[in-house]
Design an enzyme around this catalytic site. Structure first.
Site, PDB file in Angstrom:
ATOM      1  N   CYS A  67       6.585  -0.114   7.427  1.00 37.08           N
ATOM      2  CA  CYS A  67       5.988   1.203   6.709  1.00 37.08           C
ATOM      3  C   CYS A  67       7.135   1.753   5.642  1.00 37.08           C
ATOM      4  O   CYS A  67       8.139   1.779   5.930  1.00 37.08           O
ATOM      5  CB  CYS A  67       5.713   2.362   7.460  1.00 37.08           C
ATOM      6  SG  CYS A  67       5.120   3.880   6.575  1.00 37.08           S
ATOM      7  N   LEU A  68       6.854   1.992   4.458  1.00 38.00           N
ATOM      8  CA  LEU A  68       7.631   2.513   3.466  1.00 38.00           C
ATOM      9  C   LEU A  68       8.341   3.633   3.971  1.00 38.00           C
ATOM     10  O   LEU A  68       9.537   3.981   3.380  1.00 38.00           O
ATOM     11  CB  LEU A  68       7.122   2.384   1.756  1.00 38.00           C
ATOM     12  CG  LEU A  68       6.702   1.078   1.446  1.00 38.00           C
ATOM     13  CD1 LEU A  68       6.012   1.452   0.186  1.00 38.00           C
ATOM     14  CD2 LEU A  68       7.765   0.205   0.913  1.00 38.00           C
ATOM     15  N   GLY A 101       0.936  -1.169   0.009  1.00 39.47           N
ATOM     16  CA  GLY A 101       0.017   0.108   0.035  1.00 39.47           C
ATOM     17  C   GLY A 101       0.979   1.174  -0.035  1.00 39.47           C
ATOM     18  O   GLY A 101       1.927   1.270   0.478  1.00 39.47           O
ATOM     19  N   GLN A 161       3.015   9.960   1.236  1.00 36.75           N
ATOM     20  CA  GLN A 161       4.216   9.247   1.123  1.00 36.75           C
ATOM     21  C   GLN A 161       5.016   9.456  -0.309  1.00 36.75           C
ATOM     22  O   GLN A 161       6.186   9.313  -0.117  1.00 36.75           O
ATOM     23  CB  GLN A 161       4.010   7.794   1.267  1.00 36.75           C
ATOM     24  CG  GLN A 161       3.456   7.333   2.688  1.00 36.75           C
ATOM     25  CD  GLN A 161       3.579   5.664   2.736  1.00 36.75           C
ATOM     26  OE1 GLN A 161       2.498   4.989   2.239  1.00 36.75           O
ATOM     27  NE2 GLN A 161       4.533   5.177   3.039  1.00 36.75           N
ATOM     28  N   HIS A 175      -1.866   7.238   7.417  1.00 38.51           N
ATOM     29  CA  HIS A 175      -1.294   8.179   6.848  1.00 38.51           C
ATOM     30  C   HIS A 175      -1.897   9.405   6.392  1.00 38.51           C
ATOM     31  O   HIS A 175      -1.379  10.428   6.526  1.00 38.51           O
ATOM     32  CB  HIS A 175      -0.833   7.522   5.637  1.00 38.51           C
ATOM     33  CG  HIS A 175       0.529   6.816   5.877  1.00 38.51           C
ATOM     34  ND1 HIS A 175       1.614   7.224   6.059  1.00 38.51           N
ATOM     35  CD2 HIS A 175       1.044   5.334   5.478  1.00 38.51           C
ATOM     36  CE1 HIS A 175       2.518   6.302   6.187  1.00 38.51           C
ATOM     37  NE2 HIS A 175       2.237   5.269   5.819  1.00 38.51           N
ATOM     38  N   HIS A 186      -3.995   1.300   7.849  1.00 35.23           N
ATOM     39  CA  HIS A 186      -2.537   1.764   7.969  1.00 35.23           C
ATOM     40  C   HIS A 186      -2.697   3.104   6.730  1.00 35.23           C
ATOM     41  O   HIS A 186      -1.939   3.981   7.184  1.00 35.23           O
ATOM     42  CB  HIS A 186      -1.672   0.882   7.210  1.00 35.23           C
ATOM     43  CG  HIS A 186      -0.149   1.118   7.437  1.00 35.23           C
ATOM     44  ND1 HIS A 186       0.920   0.750   8.286  1.00 35.23           N
ATOM     45  CD2 HIS A 186       0.469   2.245   6.275  1.00 35.23           C
ATOM     46  CE1 HIS A 186       1.798   1.525   7.849  1.00 35.23           C
ATOM     47  NE2 HIS A 186       1.925   2.233   6.863  1.00 35.23           N
ATOM     48  N   GLU A 187      -3.102   3.138   5.746  1.00 34.36           N
ATOM     49  CA  GLU A 187      -3.282   4.015   4.547  1.00 34.36           C
ATOM     50  C   GLU A 187      -3.998   5.312   5.045  1.00 34.36           C
ATOM     51  O   GLU A 187      -3.845   6.446   5.097  1.00 34.36           O
ATOM     52  CB  GLU A 187      -3.535   3.744   3.261  1.00 34.36           C
ATOM     53  CG  GLU A 187      -2.769   2.546   2.681  1.00 34.36           C
ATOM     54  CD  GLU A 187      -1.260   2.489   3.119  1.00 34.36           C
ATOM     55  OE1 GLU A 187      -0.715   3.785   2.864  1.00 34.36           O
ATOM     56  OE2 GLU A 187      -0.751   1.635   2.703  1.00 34.36           O
TER      57      GLU A 187
HETATM   58 ZN    ZN Z   1       3.011   3.375   5.683  1.00 33.58          ZN
END
Ligand code: ZN
Length: 170
Positions: A97-98, A46, A51, A143, A139-140
């Site tokens: 998380c990226l 995701g 991000q 963000h 999670h998204e």
């Molecule tokens: Zn993330």
């Protein structure tokens, strides 16, 4: 399509509440496609627009990336203004998380949910999510609200910024 740069913690764009989309314009369609390509290349399951430095309520998700079953078809979701309209149950997941590389934490999330939002062609989307897909949506949406996985950690853990890399990158 082109790959976008993924911004990392503690970039301030990650702490801002992203703004709602009135209409998915052709520019935003391009953004959604570039975000999908960037997510697949990372690889992650995701990616939310903050991000990639864009403070808008858009995210892309494809949890089939984490499923190594051969022949499994991909299931890309590209959504604007995602809102959780129903949720139930509890699930624990080891999340990464990226934007917070090499950090994972065990989280408690809702196990099942229904998410509504806007599709790439400005139609209403209604998606039922279980398991990893449910975790990924939460999670998204975190963000989009300026919340990061690392905010869930104790201050000690945040300082240590664990050097493990076993969770899925969302
Ligand atoms: Zn993330």
């Amino acid at each position: 399509m082109s790959l976008l740069q993924i911004v990392k913690y503690p970039n301030p764009v990650l702490k801002k509440r992203a703004v709602e989309i009135e209409k998915v314009s052709s520019e935003l369609v391009l953004l959604m496609d570039d975000m999908a390509e960037t997510m697949y290349a990372a690889p992650g399951v995701g990616l939310a627009a903050p991000q990639v430095g864009v403070s808008k309520r858009i995210c892309v998700i494809d949890v089939t990336v984490a499923d190594k079953t051969e022949g499994k078809k991909s299931n890309l979701i590209q959504i604007a203004n995602p809102v959780i309209v129903e949720s139930e149950g509890e699930i624990e997941w080891e999340e990464g998380c990226l934007s917070v590389p090499e950090f994972t934490i065990k989280t408690k999330r809702k196990a099942h949910m229904v998410v509504e939002g806007l599709s790439k062609d400005n139609k209403k989307l209604r998606i039922e999510a279980d398991g990893l897909l449910s975790v990924a949506f939460q999670h998204e949406i975190d963000h989009l609200d300026g919340k990061l996985l690392i905010d869930r950690a104790s201050s000690i853990k945040r300082e240590m910024y664990l050097k493990t890399k076993k969770g899925v990158m969302i």
